[in-house]
Design an enzyme around this catalytic site. Structure first.
Site, PDB file in Angstrom:
ATOM      1  N   ILE A 142      39.639  86.183   1.722  1.00 25.65           N
ATOM      2  CA  ILE A 142      39.421  85.559   3.019  1.00 25.65           C
ATOM      3  C   ILE A 142      40.192  84.243   3.009  1.00 25.65           C
ATOM      4  O   ILE A 142      39.919  83.347   2.220  1.00 25.65           O
ATOM      5  CB  ILE A 142      37.911  85.379   3.327  1.00 25.65           C
ATOM      6  CG1 ILE A 142      37.721  84.795   4.725  1.00 25.65           C
ATOM      7  CG2 ILE A 142      37.175  84.605   2.251  1.00 25.65           C
ATOM      8  CD1 ILE A 142      36.300  84.927   5.256  1.00 25.65           C
ATOM      9  N   GLU A 143      41.182  84.146   3.879  1.00 23.79           N
ATOM     10  CA  GLU A 143      42.178  83.078   3.771  1.00 23.79           C
ATOM     11  C   GLU A 143      42.139  82.126   4.969  1.00 23.79           C
ATOM     12  O   GLU A 143      42.158  82.558   6.130  1.00 23.79           O
ATOM     13  CB  GLU A 143      43.579  83.700   3.643  1.00 23.79           C
ATOM     14  CG  GLU A 143      44.689  82.688   3.423  1.00 23.79           C
ATOM     15  CD  GLU A 143      46.006  83.335   3.032  1.00 23.79           C
ATOM     16  OE1 GLU A 143      47.022  82.607   2.984  1.00 23.79           O
ATOM     17  OE2 GLU A 143      46.038  84.549   2.764  1.00 23.79           O
TER      18      GLU A 143
END
Length: 270
Positions: free
Chosen positions: A159-160
């Site tokens: 999850i960026e």
């Protein structure tokens, strides 16, 4: 040969909510060996790095080779590449392809790590290389994608560049291992690129990167030394300073004289 135990998918999932795992993107055997010796839990690697030599250098980190988006097209392409990567020493695969492709991989028992938030290969849909999830609507969309990825069978997701509070809430409500890249400490693992950690990147450093060394300056210094050494070698060749006697293989005087006599005899008749 000493056998090393690597973590399994079940081992990693058992750590969810208990401690922060560490993850690095490594692209060389030297970086892989350093990750091993530093006790890094997970490494992201290019598939080409995998193989027996890789596992000699890094026998214990959980390795996730990336099946890069665009390098493969059909689900069968991804499936074939995944089996090759696992056979070469990978433990799971990164895949940012469709949910249908992820389901196909999972149906064959292949552990898949997906991607949420800022997905570089699909960034045009979210406004380019910028944070995602900063509005209620955007955060809700990431949550929807999380549930879809979970239902498709992914065991983990990167999850960026998502607000930390949003990422933490999502992480606590999914069974997947959530790997934070710039998404705060409320996830299950912290992920950085070795190039950023080492300060080897000459371009822009993302906000979430933390630089621990200055390899760029060291590379510059080594390049100056490399040029100087090559220049000195060329000068030694031109002036006759190289090679010296100590650089040469010797021959017994008698053997040399016998050879020269033979050479003179043979060349005098030519």
């Amino acid at each position: 040969m000493k056998k090393h135990r690597r973590a399994t998918v079940a081992d990693l999932l058992a750590e969810k909510g208990k401690r922060q795992l560490t993850m690095l993107r490594v692209t060389t055997l030297e970086e892989a060996e350093a990750a091993e010796k530093a006790g890094i839990d997970i490494v992201s690697v290019p598939p080409s790095l995998l193989g027996p030599v890789f596992r000699e250098a890094a026998p214990t980190p959980f390795a996730i080779p990336g099946l890069e988006y665009g390098d493969h097209v059909s689900a069968e392409d991804y499936l074939r590449a995944a089996f090759v990567a696992l056979k070469a020493g990978g433990d799971a695969v990164y895949c940012a392809a469709s949910l249908q492709t992820i389901r196909r991989l999972r149906d064959e028992g292949i552990p898949v790590c997906g991607h949420l938030g800022l997905i570089p290969s699909k960034a045009t849909w979210t406004g380019g290389f910028r944070a995602v999830g900063k509005t209620a609507a955007s955060a809700a969309e990431i949550w929807r994608q999380t549930k879809a990825l979970e239902e498709a069978g992914a065991f983990a997701a990167e999850i960026e560049v998502v607000p930390g509070d949003v990422a933490a809430a999502i992480s606590s409500n999914t069974s997947m291992l959530m790997i934070s890249m710039g998404a705060g400490s409320g996830c299950d693992a912290q992920y950085l690129f070795a190039d950023d950690v080492l300060g080897a990147n000459r371009d822009h450093y993302p906000r979430h990167a933390k630089v621990y060394r200055n390899f760029a300056a060291e590379h510059d210094r080594l390049q100056r030394e490399r040029i100087a050494a090559f220049t000195e070698f060329a000068e030694d060749v031109r002036t006759g300073a190289y090679p010296e006697k100590r650089h040469l293989v010797g021959i017994d005087e008698a053997e040399l004289e016998m050879f020269l006599d033979r050479l003179r005899s043979e060349t005098s008749h030519s």
